[in-house]
Write an enzyme that holds these catalytic residues in place. Structure first.
Site, mmCIF file in Angstrom:
data_model
loop_
_atom_site.group_PDB
_atom_site.id
_atom_site.type_symbol
_atom_site.label_atom_id
_atom_site.label_comp_id
_atom_site.label_asym_id
_atom_site.label_seq_id
_atom_site.Cartn_x
_atom_site.Cartn_y
_atom_site.Cartn_z
ATOM 1 N N ASN A 9 0.862 -1.183 0.000
ATOM 2 C CA ASN A 9 0.000 0.000 0.000
ATOM 3 C C ASN A 9 0.900 1.235 0.000
ATOM 4 O O ASN A 9 1.496 1.566 1.019
ATOM 5 C CB ASN A 9 -0.891 -0.046 1.259
ATOM 6 C CG ASN A 9 -1.716 1.214 1.429
ATOM 7 O OD1 ASN A 9 -1.802 2.039 0.514
ATOM 8 N ND2 ASN A 9 -2.328 1.365 2.595
ATOM 9 N N TRP A 10 1.004 1.844 -1.152
ATOM 10 C CA TRP A 10 1.938 2.974 -1.290
ATOM 11 C C TRP A 10 1.369 4.278 -0.732
ATOM 12 O O TRP A 10 2.058 5.294 -0.705
ATOM 13 C CB TRP A 10 2.341 3.151 -2.767
ATOM 14 C CG TRP A 10 3.120 1.997 -3.311
ATOM 15 C CD1 TRP A 10 3.567 0.896 -2.617
ATOM 16 C CD2 TRP A 10 3.561 1.808 -4.666
ATOM 17 N NE1 TRP A 10 4.249 0.042 -3.449
ATOM 18 C CE2 TRP A 10 4.263 0.582 -4.713
ATOM 19 C CE3 TRP A 10 3.427 2.546 -5.835
ATOM 20 C CZ2 TRP A 10 4.826 0.093 -5.899
ATOM 21 C CZ3 TRP A 10 3.981 2.070 -7.011
ATOM 22 C CH2 TRP A 10 4.686 0.848 -7.035
ATOM 23 N N LYS A 11 0.132 4.264 -0.357
ATOM 24 C CA LYS A 11 -0.519 5.451 0.213
ATOM 25 C C LYS A 11 -0.294 6.668 -0.707
ATOM 26 O O LYS A 11 -0.228 6.503 -1.921
ATOM 27 C CB LYS A 11 -0.019 5.691 1.643
ATOM 28 C CG LYS A 11 -0.182 4.426 2.503
ATOM 29 C CD LYS A 11 0.017 4.627 3.957
ATOM 30 C CE LYS A 11 -0.165 3.298 4.678
ATOM 31 N NZ LYS A 11 -0.070 3.400 6.115
ATOM 32 N N HIS A 96 -9.592 1.379 5.345
ATOM 33 C CA HIS A 96 -8.268 1.540 5.946
ATOM 34 C C HIS A 96 -8.373 2.512 7.121
ATOM 35 O O HIS A 96 -9.134 3.482 7.070
ATOM 36 C CB HIS A 96 -7.279 2.061 4.898
ATOM 37 C CG HIS A 96 -5.875 2.033 5.407
ATOM 38 N ND1 HIS A 96 -5.372 3.014 6.224
ATOM 39 C CD2 HIS A 96 -4.880 1.121 5.258
ATOM 40 C CE1 HIS A 96 -4.121 2.710 6.540
ATOM 41 N NE2 HIS A 96 -3.792 1.559 5.963
ATOM 42 N N GLU A 98 -6.585 4.876 8.120
ATOM 43 C CA GLU A 98 -6.334 6.297 7.845
ATOM 44 C C GLU A 98 -7.591 6.961 7.286
ATOM 45 O O GLU A 98 -7.842 8.140 7.515
ATOM 46 C CB GLU A 98 -5.138 6.437 6.891
ATOM 47 C CG GLU A 98 -3.834 6.199 7.650
ATOM 48 C CD GLU A 98 -2.714 5.604 6.826
ATOM 49 O OE1 GLU A 98 -2.781 5.627 5.588
ATOM 50 O OE2 GLU A 98 -1.761 5.090 7.451
ATOM 51 N N GLU A 168 -5.617 -4.674 11.043
ATOM 52 C CA GLU A 168 -4.582 -3.665 11.198
ATOM 53 C C GLU A 168 -4.844 -2.871 12.472
ATOM 54 O O GLU A 168 -5.658 -1.938 12.462
ATOM 55 C CB GLU A 168 -4.589 -2.711 10.002
ATOM 56 C CG GLU A 168 -4.271 -3.385 8.688
ATOM 57 C CD GLU A 168 -3.645 -2.397 7.710
ATOM 58 O OE1 GLU A 168 -2.565 -2.673 7.223
ATOM 59 O OE2 GLU A 168 -4.248 -1.338 7.492
ATOM 60 N N GLY A 174 2.378 2.443 10.888
ATOM 61 C CA GLY A 174 3.335 3.532 10.683
ATOM 62 C C GLY A 174 4.051 3.969 11.957
ATOM 63 O O GLY A 174 4.714 4.998 11.978
ATOM 64 N N SER A 214 3.251 -1.887 10.523
ATOM 65 C CA SER A 214 4.703 -1.926 10.726
ATOM 66 C C SER A 214 5.325 -3.283 10.367
ATOM 67 O O SER A 214 6.246 -3.743 11.043
ATOM 68 C CB SER A 214 5.052 -1.535 12.171
ATOM 69 O OG SER A 214 4.620 -0.215 12.431
ATOM 70 N N GLY A 235 2.720 -1.153 4.400
ATOM 71 C CA GLY A 235 2.745 0.261 4.051
ATOM 72 C C GLY A 235 4.171 0.724 3.799
ATOM 73 O O GLY A 235 4.737 0.522 2.726
ATOM 74 N N GLY A 236 4.782 1.315 4.811
ATOM 75 C CA GLY A 236 6.104 1.932 4.674
ATOM 76 C C GLY A 236 7.143 1.042 4.002
ATOM 77 O O GLY A 236 7.890 1.500 3.132
HETATM 78 P P1 PGA Z 1 2.723 0.421 7.745
HETATM 79 O O1 PGA Z 1 1.262 0.617 7.111
HETATM 80 O O2 PGA Z 1 3.256 -0.892 7.220
HETATM 81 O O3 PGA Z 1 3.501 1.604 7.289
HETATM 82 O O4 PGA Z 1 2.530 0.384 9.227
HETATM 83 C C1 PGA Z 1 0.383 -0.472 6.970
HETATM 84 C C2 PGA Z 1 -0.918 -0.011 6.364
HETATM 85 O O5 PGA Z 1 -1.318 1.123 6.639
HETATM 86 O O6 PGA Z 1 -1.575 -0.733 5.606
#
Ligand code: PGA
Length: 255
Positions: A9-11, A96, A98, A168, A174, A214, A235-236
């Site tokens: 997930n590149w956000k 998600h 966020e 999640e 993050g 994470s 994500g990251g």
């Molecule tokens: P993260 O994000 O790996 O940076 O914690 C995961 C996600 O939001 O799907």
């Protein structure tokens, strides 16, 4: 056995050329032979087309990060599931944290989005998870159950065939904090139990439940060994080809 699914997930990261380069490096680096794994990349919408071209003919699937619940209409700035399907997406991430917490998406909105995704032939990746305050108040299981119940309400039994689930914990996204194997196993067990009760044992057992929050090369293997974990939402660590590939390669089942 269903292969694990690993989603990057590149956000809101990457220009078109940066996304093209990252997708190229991921596509080149995937070890294909004899490995069972499904991999999807979720670039920002502006890079869907360019990433689609790069991954054509590879085992990588295209995912979007969100979709509106209507197919079209006066919703300035929004993109619909119908449009994402038309753009070559197979998956769409929905609910998600966020979006739930920064953009105030309610359980009901997430439910309408799941319906829109399924109606348009997309596979939904439905995210659920508790905040730190909810965990500390002992409400983790009830929050996750409520999110699932509302998101899946009214769907026919076969709808679940086209839904992937992602646990999640909001406090682990993050932040560098990880849920322990025991915490993950408990919530994944609860999700599985809910799916079996709602959709029958066979479908409940066949559903893929990913973990996200994470995830990095150092912890991916251990998380994947946790009972009930069928993949990862990254994500990251998906923003660098080396780290994402390391996670993907330790997730694959031997062929
Ligand atoms: P993260 O994000 O790996 O940076 O914690 C995961 C996600 O939001 O799907």
């Amino acid at each position: 056995m269903i292969p694990p699914l690993v989603v990057g997930n590149w956000k809101m990261h990457g220009t078109q050329s940066q996304c093209r380069d990252l997708a190229r490096r991921v596509a080149r680096g995937l070890k294909r032979k004899g490995r069972q794994i499904d991999v999807a990349l979720a670039p920002p919408n502006t890079a869907l087309e360019i990433v689609k071209k790069v991954i054509e003919g590879s085992q990588i699937r295209l995912a979007a990060q969100d979709a509106h619940w209507e197919d079209q209409g006066a919703f300035t700035g929004e993109v619909s599931a119908m449009m994402l399907k038309d753009s070559g997406c197979e998956f769409v991430i929905l609910g998600h944290s966020e979006r739930r917490h920064i953009l105030n998406e309610s359980d009901l909105v997430v439910a309408k989005k799941v319906q829109a995704a399924l109606r348009n032939g997309l596979r939904a990746i439905l995210c659920v998870g508790e905040t730190l305050a909810e965990r500390q108040a002992g409400r983790t299981q009830s929050v996750v159950t409520r999110q699932l119940r509302i998101a899946l309400k009214g769907l026919g039994k076969s709808a679940i065939d086209n839904v992937e689930f992602a646990y999640e914990p909001v406090w682990a996204i993050g932040t560098g904090l990880n849920a322990t194997s025991e915490q993950i196993a408990r919530v994944h067990g609860r999700i599985r139990q809910f799916l079996k009760a709602s959709f029958g044992n066979r479908k409940g057992n066949a559903a893929r439940i990913l973990y996200g929050g994470s995830v990095k090369p150092e912890n991916a293997a251990e998380i994947l060994r946790t009972p009930g974990v069928n993949g990862l939402l990254v994500g990251g660590a998906s923003l660098r080809a080396e780290t994402f590939l390391a996670i993907v390669n330790c997730s694959a089942l031997p062929g």
